[in-house]
Design a protein around this motif. Structure first.
Motif, short mmCIF file in Angstrom:
data_model
loop_
_atom_site.label_atom_id
_atom_site.label_comp_id
_atom_site.label_asym_id
_atom_site.label_seq_id
_atom_site.Cartn_x
_atom_site.Cartn_y
_atom_site.Cartn_z
N VAL A 51 -7.51 -6.63 1.87
CA VAL A 51 -7.24 -5.22 2.29
C VAL A 51 -8.25 -4.83 3.58
N VAL B 218 -4.37 1.36 6.50
CA VAL B 218 -4.34 0.41 5.55
C VAL B 218 -3.33 -0.78 5.48
N THR B 219 -3.88 -2.01 5.44
CA THR B 219 -2.83 -2.87 5.68
C THR B 219 -3.39 -4.20 4.73
N LEU B 220 -2.49 -4.90 4.35
CA LEU B 220 -2.54 -6.01 3.42
C LEU B 220 -2.68 -7.48 4.01
N LEU C 14 -7.47 0.66 -5.27
CA LEU C 14 -8.08 0.17 -4.14
C LEU C 14 -9.54 0.25 -4.25
N LEU D 187 -2.14 0.82 -4.46
CA LEU D 187 -1.20 -0.51 -4.44
C LEU D 187 -0.04 -0.56 -5.65
N TYR E 180 -9.31 -1.67 5.74
CA TYR E 180 -9.33 -0.20 5.92
C TYR E 180 -9.84 0.22 7.08
N PHE F 24 0.90 -1.34 -0.09
CA PHE F 24 -0.16 0.05 -0.09
C PHE F 24 0.88 1.19 0.03
#
Length: 409
Positions: free
Chosen positions: A301, A289-291, A279, A263, A303, A237
């Motif tokens: 993802v 924001v993390t994957l 996104l 991304l 949010y 991200f």
């Protein structure tokens, strides 16, 4: 008298492959002959195959393993979300620590600050002033120390591979530095940006520099934000870079709160960054924001909006090409959560059960001393699992799905 260590190789392999996958250390310390046997590809394939077949036989296929970094150590965790909706007693036992993974020749004093995972291999960054790199296959008990050519305070890394002949994986490490060079406080010279990209090739045992065009309007890979590996390529991200605060006119600062976010993927075959990938939502600069990966073919993802604390998760469609990404409908609306750490929150999802597990700290924002897993589902379902005390309130647990691999390093 014949000893068990004197068994013929094929018979020893048949017997020892029935040991649990979590017992390689005890096996290797028994004798040199078994130590050598346990590292053979044929043995590891047989043992992993038996373990998977046994799990299906016992209908435990929904239990899976994960790698967790916590308190500067790396652990193997077991996660089983079966039945937690029906019985609260199952919640605390749904996530268990199975063992500490970093213990090379008894060197338990190694502190690990970051871990990058790809296909059963771990790239570990030591918590030293001059960080060292160690690639580890915890199942095979193999490790390789890699010396970086240079070291900065804000290096970012990724571990991936290139498929050769559709059979063999050629592993590589990407090192990124995109930061300002430290300068004296008395200096009147403008700060100098350092932008370096290097690749380490396991086959040649060497580093090489990569030239990547970066302009003032390009993106930043945030320090501390780990990428996620899918099919040997790494996704991050990122947001468009902004100039230093002192260079921004006051009347446009508010406009930068909603920054273009997307991304970016690094393709380890072409050794290039691809185009911007979309996104499924717009976000502000302070949002989290993390994957996470979903198997070997999808991304998820998370949010988390910083002001309302509402949290949602989307899952991508199957990724066939590294730079072709689309999203399915909203997977899970998690409602409000405690403020999540922007760069450190990690999670994974159970797509079938419509559950997510988020790893963070306890509810106390001002005194976050307890490492905690939040299990969240539909219709307001939410439970917590206590993972133990944290040695540092700024040190957050990180988790990655893990499948044992017989890859040789």
């Amino acid at each position: 008298m014949t000893k068990i260590c004197d068994l013929p190789r094929d018979l020893a392999e048949e017997v020892l492959s029935r040991l649990p996958v979590t017992s390689p250390r005890a096996l290797r310390f028994t004798c040199k002959k078994w130590n050598t046997l346990s590292k053979c590809r044929s043995f590891t394939k047989k043992q992993i195959g038996r373990e998977q077949a046994e799990a299906k036989k016992k209908k435990q296929e929904k239990a899976f393993q994960a790698i967790m970094t916590m308190n500067y150590k790396v652990y193997l965790m077991s996660v089983n979300l079966d039945g937690i909706h029906k019985d609260d007693d199952n919640v605390q036992s749904s996530i268990k620590q199975k063992g500490k993974l970093i213990s090379l020749n008894g060197a338990d004093q190694i502190d690990i600050s970051k871990v990058y995972h790809c296909h059963g291999l771990l790239l570990c960054i030591t918590n030293d002033i001059n960080s060292r790199l160690m690639v580890l296959n915890p199942y095979c008990g193999q490790a390789r120390w890699i010396e970086p050519r240079d070291s900065y305070c804000r290096d970012s890394y990724a571990l991936g591979y290139e498929m050769k002949n559709n059979v063999n994986r050629s592993y590589k490490i990407l090192r990124c530095v995109n930061d300002f060079k430290d300068m004296s406080e008395m200096s009147i010279e403008p700060r100098t940006r350092i932008c370096e990209f290097e690749i380490y090739n396991f086959d040649s045992h060497s580093w090489k520099s990569k030239t990547v065009k970066v302009t003032p309007n390009d993106w930043d890979i945030f320090y501390g934000c780990s990428g996620v590996s899918v099919k040997g390529n790494t996704y991050w991200f990122v947001q468009e870079r902004i100039p230093p605060l002192e260079e921004i006119p006051i009347d446009v600062i508010d406009e930068l709160r909603e920054a273009p976010s997307f991304l970016i993927c690094f393709d380890f075959t072409t050794e290039k960054f691809g185009s911007r990938l979309p996104l499924p939502f717009p976000c502000l600069r302070n949002d989290t924001v993390t994957l996470s990966s979903v198997g070997e073919e999808k991304l998820a993802v998370l949010y988390h909006r910083w002001d309302s604390m509402y949290t949602k998760i989307w899952i991508s469609n199957k990724i066939d090409q590294p730079n072709a990404l689309s999203w399915s409908e909203l997977f899970l609306n998690m409602g409000k959560m405690r403020p999540l750490e922007m760069r450190s929150a990690t999670f994974f999802v159970d797509e079938e059960k419509k559950l997510a597990v988020v790893f963070d700290k306890g509810k106390s924002v001002y005194n976050p001393t307890c490492n905690t897993a939040y299990i969240v589902g539909e219709d307001g379902y939410s439970k917590q699992v206590d993972l133990g005390e944290s040695v540092d309130k700024y040190l957050f647990p990180r988790v990655y799905s893990y499948v044992p691999s017989c890859e040789q390093i």
